[in-house]
Design a protein around this motif. Structure first.
Motif, short mmCIF file in Angstrom:
data_model
loop_
_atom_site.label_atom_id
_atom_site.label_comp_id
_atom_site.label_asym_id
_atom_site.label_seq_id
_atom_site.Cartn_x
_atom_site.Cartn_y
_atom_site.Cartn_z
N PHE A 89 43.35 27.83 29.65
CA PHE A 89 41.73 28.73 29.50
C PHE A 89 42.05 28.95 31.11
N LEU A 90 41.44 30.44 31.71
CA LEU A 90 40.94 31.02 33.35
C LEU A 90 39.85 30.74 34.05
N VAL A 91 39.20 29.64 35.32
CA VAL A 91 38.22 29.48 35.15
C VAL A 91 37.23 30.24 36.61
N CYS A 92 36.61 29.94 36.66
CA CYS A 92 36.53 30.86 38.08
C CYS A 92 36.38 29.69 38.85
N PRO A 93 36.26 29.47 40.17
CA PRO A 93 36.38 28.31 41.24
C PRO A 93 34.36 28.10 41.58
N GLN A 94 33.91 29.16 41.67
CA GLN A 94 32.39 29.57 42.22
C GLN A 94 31.57 29.75 41.17
N CYS A 95 32.21 30.46 39.60
CA CYS A 95 30.60 30.44 39.71
C CYS A 95 31.02 29.82 37.87
N GLY A 96 32.09 29.16 37.90
CA GLY A 96 32.53 27.94 35.91
C GLY A 96 32.57 29.06 35.61
N PHE A 97 32.59 30.30 35.48
CA PHE A 97 33.36 31.56 34.01
C PHE A 97 34.55 31.62 33.74
N ARG A 98 34.77 31.38 32.43
CA ARG A 98 35.75 30.63 31.77
C ARG A 98 36.37 31.44 30.69
N GLU A 99 37.45 32.77 30.18
CA GLU A 99 38.29 33.03 29.53
C GLU A 99 40.01 32.43 29.15
N LYS A 100 39.64 32.85 27.88
CA LYS A 100 41.42 32.25 27.46
C LYS A 100 42.34 33.20 28.58
N THR A 101 43.14 32.80 28.35
CA THR A 101 44.23 32.85 29.83
C THR A 101 44.93 34.16 28.60
N ASP A 102 45.20 34.61 27.62
CA ASP A 102 45.88 35.39 26.53
C ASP A 102 45.35 36.73 26.99
N HIS A 103 43.81 36.35 27.62
CA HIS A 103 42.98 38.08 28.04
C HIS A 103 43.34 38.41 28.79
N PHE A 104 44.30 37.43 29.83
CA PHE A 104 45.10 37.67 31.32
C PHE A 104 46.06 38.99 31.32
N ASP A 105 46.26 40.23 31.59
CA ASP A 105 47.23 41.13 31.57
C ASP A 105 47.76 40.49 32.64
N ALA A 106 49.33 39.83 32.02
CA ALA A 106 50.18 39.32 33.75
C ALA A 106 50.34 40.73 34.86
N SER A 107 49.95 41.31 34.45
CA SER A 107 50.88 42.98 35.16
C SER A 107 49.69 42.30 36.27
N ARG A 108 48.90 42.12 35.73
CA ARG A 108 47.35 43.17 36.99
C ARG A 108 47.31 41.80 38.41
N LEU A 109 47.79 42.22 39.16
CA LEU A 109 48.06 41.78 40.55
C LEU A 109 47.13 39.80 40.42
N VAL A 110 46.11 40.34 40.46
CA VAL A 110 45.42 38.51 39.64
C VAL A 110 44.12 38.68 39.23
N PRO A 111 43.83 37.73 38.59
CA PRO A 111 41.99 38.43 37.49
C PRO A 111 41.26 37.80 38.65
N ARG A 112 40.26 38.74 38.13
CA ARG A 112 39.50 38.45 39.02
C ARG A 112 38.09 38.12 38.04
N CYS A 113 36.73 37.70 38.72
CA CYS A 113 36.02 36.89 37.82
C CYS A 113 34.88 38.38 37.35
N PRO A 114 34.66 38.57 36.09
CA PRO A 114 33.64 39.60 35.93
C PRO A 114 32.23 39.26 36.11
N VAL A 115 31.86 37.90 36.52
CA VAL A 115 30.45 38.06 36.62
C VAL A 115 30.43 37.95 38.83
N CYS A 116 31.14 36.67 39.21
CA CYS A 116 31.06 37.06 40.27
C CYS A 116 31.79 37.53 41.68
N ASP A 117 33.52 38.44 40.68
CA ASP A 117 34.40 38.77 41.61
C ASP A 117 35.82 38.08 42.16
#
Ligand code: APR
Length: 250
Positions: free
Chosen positions: A121-149
């Motif tokens: 899982f990936l988690v947001c250190p700011q707001c606690g949002f969580r998503e499965k890591t395999d939703h993350f496209d490894a080619s993207r620079l860094v994954p950002r929180c869809p809630v608080c960026d």
């Protein structure tokens, strides 16, 4: 020594395992402190400390992206499957792992305590949002929180972060109740994980270490040491246990 451990496993009332990065090396995931390990290429005080992540998350994602790709390509090795079989035979009650790769569960282990979190899982250190890591496209620079960026981080324990309270409580409860602890593939230098075998030993548990080389634990905590690679040694131990249970081992 294989037969000796098989006898100890058969005679034990409650056996647990504590595993480290060494158990995933034969699955293609480098460990941290062996020659060529991850910390020989990335300074952990910079790359594995939560302060470093807060300071420069984009730099840390250079390493994290590599780890996610390596873990994604890894599959359980015969050692993982042997531990799962030991649990299925009712001879191992729990695996406490420092690894975040999920390979014990993928191999079939049911009672797994992820002491350092999970890369799943990936988690947001700011707001606690969580998503499965395999939703993350490894080619993207860094994954950002869809809630608080904010920049997301893997749900793993960085140095300077607390062990998840539930994992800590369950692990030391298992240690208090165990009469046999298999310590496999860990250099036993990171606290509080390395305190688990010592806690079990204080309650009279026997501690057996399986590693390619001796560690601090060998000298001060282990009752005996079996030199061997996880993927090759654990299947031999399970075979010996099965023979004992079948009454065939002389
Ligand atoms: N079979 C058995 N043991 C092995 C194998 C193998 N095939 N390959 C390596 N080892 C052993 C090494 O000899 C070493 O003692 O596994 C151990 C790996 O030690 P580390 O790389 O220090 O990994 P670990 O003990 O899991 O590190 C603990 O430190 O950096 C943090 O959070 C990270 O969870 C990690 C923690």
């Amino acid at each position: 020594m294989i037969e000796r451990l098989a006898r100890d496993i058969v005679a034990s009332r409650q056996a647990i395992a504590l595993t480290g990065a060494g158990v995933s090396v034969e699955s293609g995931i480098p460990d941290f402190r062996s020659a060529g390990g991850l910390w020989s290429r990335y300074d952990p005080t910079e790359y594995a400390h939560i302060d470093g992540f807060r300071r420069d998350p984009i730099k840390i994602w250079d390493m994290l992206r590599e780890i996610i790709a390596v873990i994604g390509a890894a599959t359980p090795n015969p050692g993982h499957r042997a531990l799962a079989e030991l649990e299925a035979m009712g001879r191992l009650s729990c695996v406490i792992t420092q690894n975040v790769d999920g390979l014990h569960q993928e191999a079939g282990s049911k009672n797994v305590i992820e002491f350092h979190g999970s890369n799943r899982f990936l988690v947001c250190p700011q707001c606690g949002f969580r998503e499965k890591t395999d939703h993350f496209d490894a080619s993207r620079l860094v994954p950002r929180c869809p809630v608080c960026d904010a920049v997301l981080k893997p749900d793993v324990v960085f140095f300077g972060e607390a062990i998840p309270a539930d994992a800590m409580a369950r692990a030391f409860d298992e240690a208090d109740r165990a009469d046999l602890v298999l310590v496999i593939g860990t250099s036993a230098v990171v606290y509080p994980a390395y305190g688990i075998p010592a806690a079990a030993r204080r309650h009279g548990a026997r501690v057996v270490e399986i590693n390619l080389e001796e560690t601090e634990l060998t000298r001060y905590t282990a009752d005996y040491f079996i030199k061997g690679a996880f993927g090759e040694t654990l299947p031999r131990i399970v075979t010996a246990v099965r023979q004992l249970l079948g009454g065939k081992l002389e």
